[in-house]
Design a protein around this motif. Structure first.
Motif, PDB file in Angstrom:
ATOM      1  N   UNK A  42       0.989  -1.384   0.202  1.00  0.00           N
ATOM      2  CA  UNK A  42      -0.002  -0.235   0.332  1.00  0.00           C
ATOM      3  C   UNK A  42       0.962   1.344  -0.254  1.00  0.00           C
ATOM      4  N   UNK A  43       2.063   1.066   0.766  1.00  0.00           N
ATOM      5  CA  UNK A  43       2.619   2.608   1.333  1.00  0.00           C
ATOM      6  C   UNK A  43       3.134   2.780  -0.162  1.00  0.00           C
ATOM      7  N   UNK A  44       3.444   1.892  -1.778  1.00  0.00           N
ATOM      8  CA  UNK A  44       4.493   2.687  -2.519  1.00  0.00           C
ATOM      9  C   UNK A  44       4.944   4.146  -3.606  1.00  0.00           C
ATOM     10  N   UNK A  45       3.053   3.691  -3.248  1.00  0.00           N
ATOM     11  CA  UNK A  45       3.227   6.109  -4.051  1.00  0.00           C
ATOM     12  C   UNK A  45       3.931   6.577  -3.343  1.00  0.00           C
ATOM     13  N   UNK A  46       3.173   6.611  -1.868  1.00  0.00           N
ATOM     14  CA  UNK A  46       3.372   7.783  -1.079  1.00  0.00           C
ATOM     15  C   UNK A  46       4.044   7.284  -1.611  1.00  0.00           C
ATOM     16  N   UNK A  96       7.064   4.209   6.775  1.00  0.00           N
ATOM     17  CA  UNK A  96       5.718   4.846   6.311  1.00  0.00           C
ATOM     18  C   UNK A  96       5.059   3.921   6.142  1.00  0.00           C
ATOM     19  N   UNK A  97       4.056   4.022   6.432  1.00  0.00           N
ATOM     20  CA  UNK A  97       2.438   3.290   6.071  1.00  0.00           C
ATOM     21  C   UNK A  97       1.300   3.745   5.154  1.00  0.00           C
ATOM     22  N   UNK A  98       0.834   3.546   4.877  1.00  0.00           N
ATOM     23  CA  UNK A  98      -0.642   4.549   3.839  1.00  0.00           C
ATOM     24  C   UNK A  98      -1.527   4.825   4.582  1.00  0.00           C
ATOM     25  N   UNK A  99      -2.011   3.393   5.684  1.00  0.00           N
ATOM     26  CA  UNK A  99      -3.573   3.980   6.318  1.00  0.00           C
ATOM     27  C   UNK A  99      -3.343   3.081   7.731  1.00  0.00           C
ATOM     28  N   UNK A 100      -4.179   3.626   8.705  1.00  0.00           N
ATOM     29  CA  UNK A 100      -3.606   3.000  10.064  1.00  0.00           C
ATOM     30  C   UNK A 100      -5.387   2.579  10.057  1.00  0.00           C
ATOM     31  N   UNK A 101      -6.034   1.515  10.519  1.00  0.00           N
ATOM     32  CA  UNK A 101      -7.078   1.173  11.378  1.00  0.00           C
ATOM     33  C   UNK A 101      -7.538   0.941  12.293  1.00  0.00           C
ATOM     34  N   UNK A 102      -7.094  -0.714  12.115  1.00  0.00           N
ATOM     35  CA  UNK A 102      -7.663  -0.867  13.999  1.00  0.00           C
ATOM     36  C   UNK A 102      -6.454  -0.625  14.553  1.00  0.00           C
ATOM     37  N   UNK A 145      -6.406  12.547   8.436  1.00  0.00           N
ATOM     38  CA  UNK A 145      -7.225  11.943   9.459  1.00  0.00           C
ATOM     39  C   UNK A 145      -8.704  11.131   9.114  1.00  0.00           C
ATOM     40  N   UNK A 146      -9.311  10.701   9.275  1.00  0.00           N
ATOM     41  CA  UNK A 146     -10.220  10.373   8.106  1.00  0.00           C
ATOM     42  C   UNK A 146     -11.168   9.727   9.662  1.00  0.00           C
ATOM     43  N   UNK A 147     -12.414   9.454   9.310  1.00  0.00           N
ATOM     44  CA  UNK A 147     -13.369   9.397  11.033  1.00  0.00           C
ATOM     45  C   UNK A 147     -13.805   7.876   9.891  1.00  0.00           C
ATOM     46  N   UNK A 148     -14.370   7.064   9.177  1.00  0.00           N
ATOM     47  CA  UNK A 148     -14.014   6.138   8.661  1.00  0.00           C
ATOM     48  C   UNK A 148     -14.599   5.712   7.048  1.00  0.00           C
ATOM     49  N   UNK A 149     -14.516   4.561   6.821  1.00  0.00           N
ATOM     50  CA  UNK A 149     -14.674   4.553   5.879  1.00  0.00           C
ATOM     51  C   UNK A 149     -13.950   3.749   5.255  1.00  0.00           C
ATOM     52  N   UNK A 150     -14.210   3.170   3.503  1.00  0.00           N
ATOM     53  CA  UNK A 150     -13.429   2.122   2.896  1.00  0.00           C
ATOM     54  C   UNK A 150     -12.323   2.919   1.985  1.00  0.00           C
ATOM     55  N   UNK A 151     -10.777   2.760   1.639  1.00  0.00           N
ATOM     56  CA  UNK A 151     -10.482   4.208   0.371  1.00  0.00           C
ATOM     57  C   UNK A 151      -9.780   3.372  -0.133  1.00  0.00           C
ATOM     58  N   UNK A 152      -9.644   3.387  -1.441  1.00  0.00           N
ATOM     59  CA  UNK A 152      -8.982   3.292  -1.996  1.00  0.00           C
ATOM     60  C   UNK A 152      -8.431   4.481  -3.637  1.00  0.00           C
ATOM     61  N   UNK A 153      -7.075   3.552  -4.153  1.00  0.00           N
ATOM     62  CA  UNK A 153      -6.261   4.858  -4.178  1.00  0.00           C
ATOM     63  C   UNK A 153      -4.699   4.964  -4.419  1.00  0.00           C
ATOM     64  N   UNK A 154      -4.261   5.643  -4.551  1.00  0.00           N
ATOM     65  CA  UNK A 154      -2.765   6.008  -4.074  1.00  0.00           C
ATOM     66  C   UNK A 154      -2.107   5.265  -3.257  1.00  0.00           C
ATOM     67  N   UNK A 159      -9.176  -5.749  -2.535  1.00  0.00           N
ATOM     68  CA  UNK A 159      -8.926  -6.676  -3.566  1.00  0.00           C
ATOM     69  C   UNK A 159      -8.530  -6.733  -4.732  1.00  0.00           C
ATOM     70  N   UNK A 160      -6.570  -6.034  -4.805  1.00  0.00           N
ATOM     71  CA  UNK A 160      -6.191  -5.239  -5.184  1.00  0.00           C
ATOM     72  C   UNK A 160      -6.575  -4.135  -6.411  1.00  0.00           C
ATOM     73  N   UNK A 161      -8.219  -4.415  -6.670  1.00  0.00           N
ATOM     74  CA  UNK A 161      -8.071  -3.307  -7.642  1.00  0.00           C
ATOM     75  C   UNK A 161      -8.235  -1.536  -6.840  1.00  0.00           C
ATOM     76  N   UNK A 162      -8.220  -0.811  -8.516  1.00  0.00           N
ATOM     77  CA  UNK A 162      -7.992   0.882  -8.058  1.00  0.00           C
ATOM     78  C   UNK A 162      -7.092   1.214  -7.120  1.00  0.00           C
ATOM     79  N   UNK A 163      -6.269   0.272  -7.224  1.00  0.00           N
ATOM     80  CA  UNK A 163      -4.139   0.883  -5.851  1.00  0.00           C
ATOM     81  C   UNK A 163      -3.824   1.971  -7.279  1.00  0.00           C
ATOM     82  N   UNK A 164      -4.457   2.158  -8.384  1.00  0.00           N
ATOM     83  CA  UNK A 164      -3.175   3.463  -8.999  1.00  0.00           C
ATOM     84  C   UNK A 164      -3.713   4.216  -9.223  1.00  0.00           C
TER      85      UNK A 164
END
Ligand code: IMP
Ligand code: MG
Length: 174
Positions: A42-46, A96-102, A145-154, A159-164
Motif C-alpha cells: 500500500x505505501x509504495x506510491x506515497x 512509512x505506511x498508507x493507512x492505519x485502521x485497527x 485524519x479521516x473518521x471511517x470508510x473504505x478508501x482506495x487509490x494512491x 482486493x487489488x483493485x483501484x490501487x493505482x
C-alpha cells in the motif's frame, strides 16, 4: 445494490500534504542519517512521492505484512512475509505506511523494528482512520485524519483493485 467511488482527497490535496510532511521530516531529520521502511504494497506510491520531496537523500527498505483475521473476530495476528534487509541497529528509522485502521499492523511492525535496536523509530502514516482503532499506536506524522470508510487509490486497494488511481476515493454503497 452496487458500489460507487466518491473522490475524497484530490491530487492537489495529496501533493500539498506530501510536500508539508516532507518539509516537517526534512526539518526533524536534518543532519541525520535516515532509513525509511515502507509497508508493501500500500505505501509504495506515497513513499515514492515522499522521498522525492525530501531535501536530502535517504535509504529505503520495505517489509510486507499479512494479517489473518479469523472470521468475525480480528485475530491480531500479523505475519511478516518479507522482512527488512538493511541493518537498523543504531539507525534513525521512519516507518512509512498508507493507512492505519485497527492499529494491529503498525503496532506489530513497531515492536518488530524496535527489536533491531534502532537509534530512533517514528511512524509516518498517510491516512489515520480513527473510528475502529483497537490498539494505540504513536503516529508522528499524519497526512489526513479521516473518521471511517473504505478508501482506495494512491496505493490503497480493495482486493487489488483501484490501487493505482492518483486520487483517494471512498467506496460507497448505492
Ligand atoms: P490495521 O491498522 O491493522 O487494521 O491494518 C491496516 C492495514 O489494513 C493497512 O495497511 C491496509 O493494508 C489495510 N486497510 C485498512 N483500511 C483500509 C482502507 O480503507 N483501504 C484499503 N486498505 C485498508
Ligand atoms: Mg498496508
Amino acid at each position: 445494490m452496487g458500489t460507487q467511488k466518491r473522490c475524497l482527497i484530490s491530487r492537489a490535496q495529496i501533493a500539498r500534504q506530501v510536500a508539508e510532511l516532507a518539509e516537517q521530516i526534512g526539518r526533524d531529520y536534518a543532519g541525520r542519517d535516515l532509513v525509511m521502511v515502507g509497508v508493501l504494497k500500500g505505501a509504495f506510491i506515497f513513499m515514492a512521492d515522499l522521498v522525492r520531496a525530501l531535501p536530502f537523500p535517504v535509504e529505503v527498505d520495505f517489509v510486507r505484512l499479512c494479517s489473518y483475521g479469523a472470521g468475525t473476530t480480528p485475530s491480531g495476528e500479523v505475519h511478516i512475509t518479507k522482512d527488512v534487509e538493511l541493518p537498523l541497529k543504531d539507525r534513525d528509522v521512519l516507518i512509512v505506511e498508507d493507512i492505519i485502521d485497527l492499529g494491529l499492523t503498525l503496532a506489530f511492525l513497531r515492536q518488530h523494528l524496535l527489536s533491531h535496536r534502532p537509534r530512533s523509530l517514528k511512524i509516518c502514516c498517510f491516512i489515520d482512520k480513527k473510528e475502529r482503532r483497537e490498539v494505540d499506536v504513536p503516529l508522528d506524522y499524519v497526512g489526513f485524519p479521516v473518521e471511517k470508510g473504505f478508501l482506495v487509490g494512491y496505493g490503497l486497494d480493495c482486493g487489488e483493485h483501484n490501487r493505482t488511481l492518483p486520487e483517494i476515493f471512498v467506496l460507497e454503497n448505492d
